[in-house]
Design a protein around this motif. Structure first.
Motif, PDB file in Angstrom:
ATOM      1  N   ASP A 145       0.629  -0.789   0.035  1.00 11.90           N
ATOM      2  CA  ASP A 145      -0.096   0.155   0.320  1.00 11.90           C
ATOM      3  C   ASP A 145       0.836   1.190  -0.071  1.00 11.90           C
ATOM      4  OD1 ASP A 145      -2.705   1.134   0.299  1.00 11.90           O
ATOM      5  OD2 ASP A 145      -2.041   1.650   1.815  1.00 11.90           O
ATOM      6  N   LYS A 146       2.251   1.182  -0.032  1.00 11.83           N
ATOM      7  CA  LYS A 146       3.007   1.940   1.145  1.00 11.83           C
ATOM      8  C   LYS A 146       4.115   2.413  -0.583  1.00 11.83           C
ATOM      9  CE  LYS A 146       6.854   4.099   3.249  1.00 11.83           C
ATOM     10  NZ  LYS A 146       7.445   4.269   4.401  1.00 11.83           N
ATOM     11  N   PHE A 147       4.466   0.731  -0.758  1.00 12.08           N
ATOM     12  CA  PHE A 147       5.480   1.117  -2.292  1.00 12.08           C
ATOM     13  C   PHE A 147       4.555   0.413  -3.016  1.00 12.08           C
ATOM     14  CE2 PHE A 147       7.524  -0.100   1.634  1.00 12.08           C
ATOM     15  CZ  PHE A 147       8.656   1.267   1.834  1.00 12.08           C
ATOM     16  N   THR A 148       3.986   1.232  -3.961  1.00 18.97           N
ATOM     17  CA  THR A 148       3.466   1.061  -5.078  1.00 18.97           C
ATOM     18  C   THR A 148       4.081   0.817  -6.444  1.00 18.97           C
ATOM     19  OG1 THR A 148       2.883   3.514  -5.634  1.00 18.97           O
ATOM     20  CG2 THR A 148       1.036   2.743  -4.159  1.00 18.97           C
ATOM     21  N   ARG A 149       5.001   1.737  -6.442  1.00 16.86           N
ATOM     22  CA  ARG A 149       5.670   1.030  -7.649  1.00 16.86           C
ATOM     23  C   ARG A 149       5.635  -0.453  -8.017  1.00 16.86           C
ATOM     24  NH1 ARG A 149      10.601  -0.108  -9.162  1.00 16.86           N
ATOM     25  NH2 ARG A 149      11.912   0.051  -7.371  1.00 16.86           N
ATOM     26  N   VAL A 150       5.938  -1.293  -6.685  1.00 13.08           N
ATOM     27  CA  VAL A 150       6.952  -2.581  -7.034  1.00 13.08           C
ATOM     28  C   VAL A 150       5.266  -3.572  -6.654  1.00 13.08           C
ATOM     29  CG1 VAL A 150       7.300  -4.200  -4.934  1.00 13.08           C
ATOM     30  CG2 VAL A 150       8.767  -2.479  -5.426  1.00 13.08           C
ATOM     31  N   ALA A 151       3.977  -2.592  -6.082  1.00  8.48           N
ATOM     32  CA  ALA A 151       3.193  -3.601  -5.851  1.00  8.48           C
ATOM     33  C   ALA A 151       2.276  -3.859  -7.510  1.00  8.48           C
ATOM     34  CB  ALA A 151       2.075  -3.222  -5.026  1.00  8.48           C
TER      35      ALA A 151
END
Length: 430
Positions: free
Chosen positions: A90-96
């Motif tokens: 939810d915080k590191f959306t680029r990886v998600a």
């Protein structure tokens, strides 16, 4: 003399680089916490790493966390260790976004840097048993009846098991590599007559396919050539007749064969059980198709997608392509006669001769539609669209589906009490 010195220097630098990369992560029997700065490095540093994409506010994530904590030291102690890590998606959306994560928690297993969706159990002991499959030898050599029994018990019920009796491991090694993610493979070098009785084969060489969870098995006596052997292994990755639910539907995600789906009122009734026996006989003779069944009582929302409900004349049989279309055979709307075996034969004959009517799966895959258009964070837009949909439905103008889900979307968008109890994916919209 300069060349060897330079080569030695380069070797030292290379070794130092490797060591510093490995030392970047402290593997101490605990779940690694990753972020955008070290995620790629972690994936490339370990041969096997299970990553939990979570959100701090997600209830299912909070229940899953202690299960992962419990599994970590056991997996780390394996001969081929499996690391467990987590990242706040939810915080590191680029990886998600890179790994198509749109629900929490999502588990992905990275094998030598290549990701695959984790569909296994989420209780610590079962998770460990499931993951052991991926670090096991391609083909295990067994030398006694006891070794065979221990292997089958340790394998569990999540994957089919192929046991080669009197076979050389090289015969199945290539196919064992190809289907490593989907099945166990072993070769019994020494076994007694009792084993032959137990596994119901009367000559060697023989390849036995077991489905422990369905208590089914098949025997293959050859020819042990790639084409024939490959067909047997592929066709026996699934049981003869698959009960469709959230878990088994995931197994069909990559299945190329069409699915002959029988819909009953209640799959646990005696009449349905008798019908399933007839379906098994039909499946044995029609291996180019997958046979499955579902009860309206067991999964009403799924059955309704094919126009089957409590008011429908059941049992109903259709052929589904796993996506937006299915086919009914003209003149055989239901299996309602006393001779259901003959009706099944006539249905398959009509399907193969093309006496069919193509239909669209009923109803929209609403969450898939929402996610594809606007993304999961637009709460206010979701509320607005829901309100508009309700308004349109109330005036009778929403007869056409917005988008029909594939078998994968059905799995991701349907919810069930059983799934929740197993810490299944929690939608971001929640």
């Amino acid at each position: 003399m300069r060349l060897p010195i330079i080569m030695l220097m380069l070797l030292c630098i290379s070794k130092t680089g490797i060591c510093s990369k490995a030392d970047e992560f402290k593997v101490d029997g605990k779940v690694l916490e990753l972020d955008e700065s070290n995620f790629d490095s972690a994936i490339s540093s370990f041969d096997y790493i299970l990553v939990d994409f979570y959100a701090p506010w997600c209830g299912h994530c909070k229940r899953l966390s202690p299960q992962l904590d419990e599994a970590v030291p056991v997996l780390a102690a394996l001969k081929e260790p499996i690391v467990i890590a987590k990242i706040n998606a939810d915080k590191f959306t680029r990886v998600a976004s890179k790994y198509d994560v749109d629900a929490y928690p999502t588990l992905k297993l990275f094998m030598h840097g290549v990701s695959m969706e984790y569909y296994g159990p989420r209780k610590a002991d079962l998770l460990v048993q499931y993951l052991k499959k991926f670090v096991a030898p391609d083909v295990t050599i067994l030398s006694s009846d006891t070794a065979i029994r221990d292997f089958v018990e340790a394998a569990g019920t999540f994957f089919p098991i192929y046991i080669g009796f009197g076979l050389n491991e090289t015969v199945i090694s290539n196919l064992a590599v190809k289907y490593k993610k989907k099945a166990w493979f072993c070769v019994a070098k020494d076994f007694s007559d009792d084993a032959m009785v137990l596994y119901d084969f009367d000559k060697v060489p023989a390849l036995v396919a077991l489905h422990p969870s369905y208590k089914q098995q098949s025997i293959f006596y050859g020819p042990f050539e790639d084409e024939f052997l490959g067909d047997f292994i592929k066709q026996n990755l699934l049981p003869l007749v698959v009960p469709l639910n959230h878990e088994t539907l995931k197994l069909l995600k990559d299945e190329e064969r069409k699915i002959v789906l029988t819909i009953t009122a209640d799959e646990n009734e005696d009449q349905s059980q008798n019908l399933i026996k007839l379906l098994k006989a039909a499946a044995s003779a029609n291996r180019d198709l997958v046979f499955g069944y579902v009860g309206v009582k067991q999964w009403e929302d799924f059955a309704d997608k094919f126009g089957a409900n409590e008011k429908t004349k059941l049992p109903k049989m259709i052929v589904w392509n796993g996506d937006e279309d299915y086919f009914s055979v003209i003149g055989i709307e239901s299996l309602d006669s006393d001779d259901q075996g003959s009706e099944i034969s006539r249905f398959l004959e009509g399907y193969r001769e093309g006496r069919t009517e193509r239909k669209r799966v009923k109803g929209p895959s609403f969450m898939g539609f929402i996610n594809s258009l606007i993304g999961i964070r637009s709460v206010y837009i979701i509320v607005f669209i829901v309100a508009m949909m309700m308004l349109i439905q109330s005036i009778g103008k929403d007869d056409e589906p917005l988008r029909v889900g594939s078998r994968d979307e059905v799995v991701r968008n349907e919810s069930s009490d059983a799934e929740s109890s197993q810490y299944g994916p929690e939608k971001k919209e929640d």
